[in-house]
Enzyme design. Structure first.
Site, short mmCIF file in Angstrom:
data_model
loop_
_atom_site.label_atom_id
_atom_site.label_comp_id
_atom_site.label_asym_id
_atom_site.label_seq_id
_atom_site.Cartn_x
_atom_site.Cartn_y
_atom_site.Cartn_z
N SER A 216 -42.96 -23.16 -30.86
CA SER A 216 -42.28 -21.88 -30.74
C SER A 216 -40.94 -21.97 -30.02
O SER A 216 -40.07 -21.12 -30.20
CB SER A 216 -43.17 -20.86 -30.03
N ASP A 491 -44.40 -13.72 -20.09
CA ASP A 491 -43.89 -14.86 -20.86
C ASP A 491 -42.81 -15.54 -20.03
O ASP A 491 -41.65 -15.11 -20.00
CB ASP A 491 -43.33 -14.39 -22.20
N HIS A 494 -40.86 -18.91 -23.01
CA HIS A 494 -39.78 -18.71 -23.98
C HIS A 494 -38.57 -18.10 -23.28
O HIS A 494 -38.61 -17.78 -22.09
CB HIS A 494 -40.27 -17.81 -25.12
#
Length: 522
Positions: A216, A491, A494
């Site tokens: 990702s 998160d 990311h």
């Protein structure tokens, strides 16, 4: 001054005017000859002195310059620990590597171990990112991996309002994140990293196909590049250069103040059912941009529980690569591979059809080989597969490996109260030499150097962003995303868009621009 000599025949204190004049003329001639000789000697000595000074200065300057370059490639950090890198589903403490490190060749990179007190330095192998090739001669370029984050009043070149492809999970301003993390730029030591130019990038890749291959975070880089290239007018009909902010619901949004970068809006031409493989096309420049999903490069299957349901662990076959991405290599001109974060799970290693050990398992009957060993094995296999791709040789596939980037969870993980609420970059003293991120960076760089040496091909390089991203604990979404999809999570892995991740594509553009102007040797 000595008395003026008189004629030997003169015994009186006074002499005739004729004799005085004659003696004085002779003396003046002697004095003039002596002065000329002295001036000539002085001129010769001065010339010798000047030449000596210039030679000494040149030697000193060369030495100082060499010392300066050495200092620029050295990172000075403290021994303070930073949070260990964790998996998306569960916190994992990295296991020690129980396998002896592989012997390094003289050309390979050398970084300090976790217990070393010395700072990491850049070797020839590490600087593969910053070199271009003329025939077989390697020309040194600026090392973009070492530097610092400095203030950038202009902000990013795009906004969360001007990027039509921006996913909600990365649209941090829309969901209330403070915009302070946007006003920084990476300043390499001893040189400049130019501001990203969409026009220049599209011109360099005209008629080419580029793929980001990895997990990702590889897709995160593709999403960044899409935003950098495919801007649309903002609310006031301009594109972003200098920007200000307005309140948008509970969050912040950009408003552009003046027209700047022009770009081309791409067309999405392919997306698989699981959103793992995507393809975009820029018709005006005939440029194709792709994302290819692979967690480990190698073939891997989820470990099933007693009820036959997949767990968070994987069986990784070190001697078999995942054909989902290798079969798509033919036709590519550029590939950017990356990864590492999925290895922090409890995973099991297989070879020749049998389980040989594990990573992070801590099971009495299994050898825990450690994360670095597993990463080395799969990176080596991936690079060798690319080097042996016979269908890829016709279009001269160039491959870059983007080095490992850590998460910045504090006091927990995704679903256990972890957060990342920093508002500005970390100081260098906050980076730990004991972070496994340095070891993974070393392993990845060594494997690129190895494939270059083994194959004799200069078509492999490194995009070294590890240090830069270690410092950017302020650049993650944290809790600033649409909670309708995921609740009670942060998160800190990311990156927000816009954000520090855009720097990866700044570096990529510089490398591609070097290649486009300098032919690579096979």
């Amino acid at each position: 001054m000595a008395p003026v000599p008189t004629s030997p025949s003169s015994s009186s204190s006074s002499a005739s005017p004729r004799l005085l004049h004659s003696n004085s003329s002779e003396w003046n001639a002697v004095v003039q000859r002596n002065i000329k000789s002295s001036l000539l000697l002085l001129l010769v000595l001065s010339t010798i002195f000047v030449i000596s000074v210039l030679y000494t200065s040149h030697s000193f300057g060369s030495t100082a310059a060499e010392e300066g370059l050495t200092q620029q490639s050295t990172l000075v950090v403290s021994g303070r620990l930073v949070p260990v890198e964790e998996d998306a589903d569960e916190p994992i403490v990295p296991a020690e590597n129980n396998v002896a490190s592989e012997q390094s060749s003289p050309a390979e990179i050398s970084l300090p171990s976790a217990n070393s007190s010395s700072a990491p330095t850049a070797s020839t192998a590490e600087r593969t990112e910053d070199q271009s090739v003329v025939g077989v001669q390697v020309v040194e370029r600026c090392d973009m991996s070492m530097g610092k984050w400095v203030r950038e009043p202009k902000g990013p070149i795009y906004t969360n309002l001007t990027c039509p492809t921006l996913p909600d999970f990365k649209n941090c301003q829309k969901y209330g994140k403070d915009p302070g993390h946007l006003f920084w730029r990476w300043q390499p030591d001893g040189c400049d990293l130019p501001r990203f130019s969409p026009e220049r990038f599209l011109d360099v890749v005209r008629g080419k196909r580029l793929a980001f291959i990895g997990d990702s975070l590889a897709r995160n880089q593709m999403e960044s590049l899409l935003c950098l290239l495919s801007q649309v007018p903002s609310l006031n009909g301009c594109r972003s250069s200098n920007v200000s902010y307005i309140q948008h619901g509970k969050g912040h949004s950009f408003i552009a103040k003046q027209t700047s970068m022009q770009a081309e809006t791409p067309t999405e031409v392919y997306r698989d059912a699981y959103d793992k493989f995507r393809t975009w096309h820029f018709p005006t420049h005939n440029f194709t941009l792709m994302a290819m999903w692979t967690e480990f490069y190698a073939h891997a299957m989820p470990v099933l529980d007693a009820d036959g349901k997949p767990t968070a662990s994987f069986d990784i076959h070190l001697d078999r690569l995942n054909a989902n991405w290798t079969s798509r290599l033919p036709g590519l001109d550029y590939a950017v591979i990356s990864g590492g974060n999925w290895f922090f799970r409890v995973n099991y290693l297989w070879e020749d059809g049998r389980r040989i050990g594990c990573v992070n398992c801590r099971e009495a009957n299994l050898t825990d080989f450690g994360i670095a060993y597993a990463v080395r094995r799969v990176v080596r296999a991936a690079l060798e597969a690319i080097a042996k791709c016979h269908e890829c040789s016709g279009n001269n596939l160039v491959t870059f490996l983007r080095t490992y980037t850590p998460d910045h969870f504090e006091h927990g993980s995704w679903f256990s109260g972890g957060y990342c609420n920093r508002t500005q970059p970390l100081e260098e003293g906050d980076i730990s030499l004991q972070s496994i991120g340095w070891e993974l960076r070393r392993v990845q760089s060594e494997e690129v150097a190895r494939v270059r040496e083994r194959t004799g091909s200069k078509r492999f390089g490194v995009l070294d962003v590890t240090k830069a991203m270690m410092l950017r604990a302020d650049g993650h979404p944290g809790g600033h995303y649409d909670k309708r999809w995921v609740r009670n999570a942060s998160d800190c892995l990311h990156w927000c868009l816009p954000g520090p991740v855009d720097m990866w594509n700044d570096v990529l553009l510089q490398r591609l621009a070097q290649i486009s102007t300098t032919p690579l040797a096979r």
